[in-house]
Design an enzyme around this catalytic site. Structure first.
Site, PDB file in Angstrom:
ATOM      1  N   THR A 111      16.180  -1.079  17.935  1.00  0.00           N
ATOM      2  CA  THR A 111      16.863   0.216  18.001  1.00  0.00           C
ATOM      3  C   THR A 111      17.027   0.611  19.471  1.00  0.00           C
ATOM      4  O   THR A 111      16.015   0.658  20.192  1.00  0.00           O
ATOM      5  CB  THR A 111      16.009   1.282  17.254  1.00  0.00           C
ATOM      6  OG1 THR A 111      15.711   0.778  15.947  1.00  0.00           O
ATOM      7  CG2 THR A 111      16.733   2.611  17.147  1.00  0.00           C
ATOM      8  N   LYS A 126       8.726   2.125  16.403  1.00  0.00           N
ATOM      9  CA  LYS A 126       9.411   3.400  16.650  1.00  0.00           C
ATOM     10  C   LYS A 126       8.794   4.415  15.700  1.00  0.00           C
ATOM     11  O   LYS A 126       8.183   4.031  14.680  1.00  0.00           O
ATOM     12  CB  LYS A 126      10.914   3.266  16.404  1.00  0.00           C
ATOM     13  CG  LYS A 126      11.295   2.718  15.054  1.00  0.00           C
ATOM     14  CD  LYS A 126      12.789   2.469  14.954  1.00  0.00           C
ATOM     15  CE  LYS A 126      13.171   1.862  13.607  1.00  0.00           C
ATOM     16  NZ  LYS A 126      14.619   1.589  13.504  1.00  0.00           N
ATOM     17  N   GLU A 134       0.863  -1.194   0.000  1.00  0.00           N
ATOM     18  CA  GLU A 134       0.000   0.000   0.000  1.00  0.00           C
ATOM     19  C   GLU A 134       0.895   1.238   0.000  1.00  0.00           C
ATOM     20  O   GLU A 134       1.858   1.309   0.792  1.00  0.00           O
ATOM     21  CB  GLU A 134      -0.847  -0.036   1.281  1.00  0.00           C
ATOM     22  CG  GLU A 134      -1.663   1.187   1.557  1.00  0.00           C
ATOM     23  CD  GLU A 134      -2.400   1.093   2.892  1.00  0.00           C
ATOM     24  OE1 GLU A 134      -2.158   0.139   3.666  1.00  0.00           O
ATOM     25  OE2 GLU A 134      -3.241   1.968   3.135  1.00  0.00           O
ATOM     26  N   ASP A 154       7.192  -1.859   8.152  1.00  0.00           N
ATOM     27  CA  ASP A 154       8.446  -2.562   8.441  1.00  0.00           C
ATOM     28  C   ASP A 154       8.284  -3.700   9.444  1.00  0.00           C
ATOM     29  O   ASP A 154       8.645  -3.584  10.613  1.00  0.00           O
ATOM     30  CB  ASP A 154       9.523  -1.587   8.930  1.00  0.00           C
ATOM     31  CG  ASP A 154      10.914  -2.207   8.750  1.00  0.00           C
ATOM     32  OD1 ASP A 154      11.914  -1.476   8.857  1.00  0.00           O
ATOM     33  OD2 ASP A 154      10.975  -3.428   8.502  1.00  0.00           O
ATOM     34  N   ASP A 209       9.834  -3.852  16.438  1.00  0.00           N
ATOM     35  CA  ASP A 209      10.646  -2.707  15.988  1.00  0.00           C
ATOM     36  C   ASP A 209       9.782  -1.444  15.901  1.00  0.00           C
ATOM     37  O   ASP A 209       9.913  -0.631  14.987  1.00  0.00           O
ATOM     38  CB  ASP A 209      11.293  -2.993  14.619  1.00  0.00           C
ATOM     39  CG  ASP A 209      12.474  -2.057  14.327  1.00  0.00           C
ATOM     40  OD1 ASP A 209      12.865  -1.965  13.142  1.00  0.00           O
ATOM     41  OD2 ASP A 209      12.972  -1.406  15.279  1.00  0.00           O
ATOM     42  N   ASN A 233       8.928   3.942  11.979  1.00  0.00           N
ATOM     43  CA  ASN A 233       8.144   2.861  11.366  1.00  0.00           C
ATOM     44  C   ASN A 233       6.650   3.083  11.489  1.00  0.00           C
ATOM     45  O   ASN A 233       5.849   2.164  11.334  1.00  0.00           O
ATOM     46  CB  ASN A 233       8.541   1.516  11.986  1.00  0.00           C
ATOM     47  CG  ASN A 233       9.872   1.036  11.454  1.00  0.00           C
ATOM     48  OD1 ASN A 233      10.330   1.484  10.404  1.00  0.00           O
ATOM     49  ND2 ASN A 233      10.527   0.161  12.188  1.00  0.00           N
TER      50      ASN A 233
END
Ligand SMILES: COc1cc(-c2ccc3ncc(-c4cccc([C@@H](O)NCCN(C)C)c4)n3n2)ccc1O
Length: 304
Positions: free
Chosen positions: A199, A160, A113, A180, A158, A163
């Protein structure tokens, strides 16, 4: 063959991993016209593209895959197949949609998308910090997507601001999309999953301590994201990654009055109930959605 020529998969490649059968093996450019580069990252390159049959626009994520097990270049096919399998299980307004997948000998292409509003990270940077009402608008959407993901026993691992993207940032109430899923995992009952990926600023203590990861690991990241949305600063950020990780493991953060003097106690309580060292003591996404800061019981509670 030149590096970028489309090299179809051999039969033995396809036999190696049955899920590869889900992937189209013709050249992606026979079905999609590639347009401008949108960006790149650890995952590879993202290009805007147009589906020739429908004229619709999408984002295409090109991922170089390892030619052999020992290679340091590219990602493992299994890793990308896992990301695709997870994306195929998720249909939610807050999670970007997977439209098509292609595989060749050297790379895999996810047709996704198209999300045109940029990263939440940049949106916050432009505004420095958000009002509590603006932060709640974004957080409710993020929490609904995360609650849905967790209900399907999938953790992102992940989460954050980079993302979390905005569908269209010019709209008064921008819609968010979580992207992601490269580190995402199916959380199987009785199966322990550990990883050192993530991260530093956003990872939970159990990641650093190499302890079992669960959906609660995402909730720690939601606590960090909330802190950043309201203040513009990161709660555990140190001078170096090592210092940041030390701050995370020690749970060393504060609500510095320079950034939080206007912030409600209810908002700080919300963050406190997520930045909890013991994973099982953190609020779940469903509990967050009914926390009085997100869902006030009445007008009086809303303004406290
Ligand atoms: C599925 O995994 C990903 C999807 C995307 C994605 C999906 C739809 C989409 N529409 C537009 C874009 C886009 C637009 C500008 C820059 C980028 C990308 O380079 N940076 C995005 C965030 N980054 C820090 C992962 C991506 N994207 N990016 C990006 C990275 C991913 O690992």
């Amino acid at each position: 063959c030149p590096e970028d020529a489309w090299q179809p998969l051999s039969d033995e490649d396809e036999a190696l991993s049955p899920t590869m059968a889900d992937f189209k093996h013709e050249d992606v450019e026979s079905l999609y016209e590639m347009l401008e580069n949108l960006g790149s990252g650890h995952f590879g390159v993202v290009k805007k593209c147009r589906e020739k049959s429908s004229g619709s626009y999408y984002a295409s994520k090109f991922i170089k895959t390892r030619k052999c097990k020992g290679s340091r270049l590219g990602l493992d096919r299994e890793q990308v197949e896992r990301e695709v399998s997870i994306l195929q299980q998720l249909q939610h307004p807050s999670i970007m949609r997977l439209h098509d997948v292609f595989a060749s000998k050297a790379e895999m292409v996810l047709i996704l998308e198209l999300i045109s509003g940029g990263e939440l990270f940049d949106f916050i940077a432009e505004k420095e910090a958000l009002s509590e009402a603006e932060a709640i608008e974004f957080l409710e959407q993020i929490l609904e997507g995360v609650a849905y993901m967790h209900s399907h026993h999938i953790a992102h691992f992940d989460l954050k601001p980079e993302n979390i993207m905005l569908l269209e940032k010019s709209m008064p109430n921008p819609k968010i999309k979580i992207i992601d899923f490269g580190l995402a995992q199916k959380i199987e009952a009785g199966v322990t999953f550990k990883s050192l990926c993530g991260t530093p600023q956003y990872v939970a203590p159990e990641v650093i301590n190499y302890e079992p990861l669960t959906s609660a690991t995402d909730m720690w990241s939601i606590g960090v994201i909330t802190y950043i949305l309201l203040s513009g600063i990161s709660p555990f950020q140190g001078e170096t990654d090592s210092e940041t990780l030390t701050n995370v493991v020690s749970g060393n953060y504060e609500f510095d009055d320079r950034y939080f003097k206007e912030t409600s106690e209810m908002a700080k309580d919300f963050i406190r109930e997520l930045l909890v060292k013991e994973p099982k003591d953190r609020m779940t996404a469903v509990e967050c959605l009914v926390h009085p800061w997100i869902k006030p019981l009445n007008r009086k509670q809303a303004v406290n």
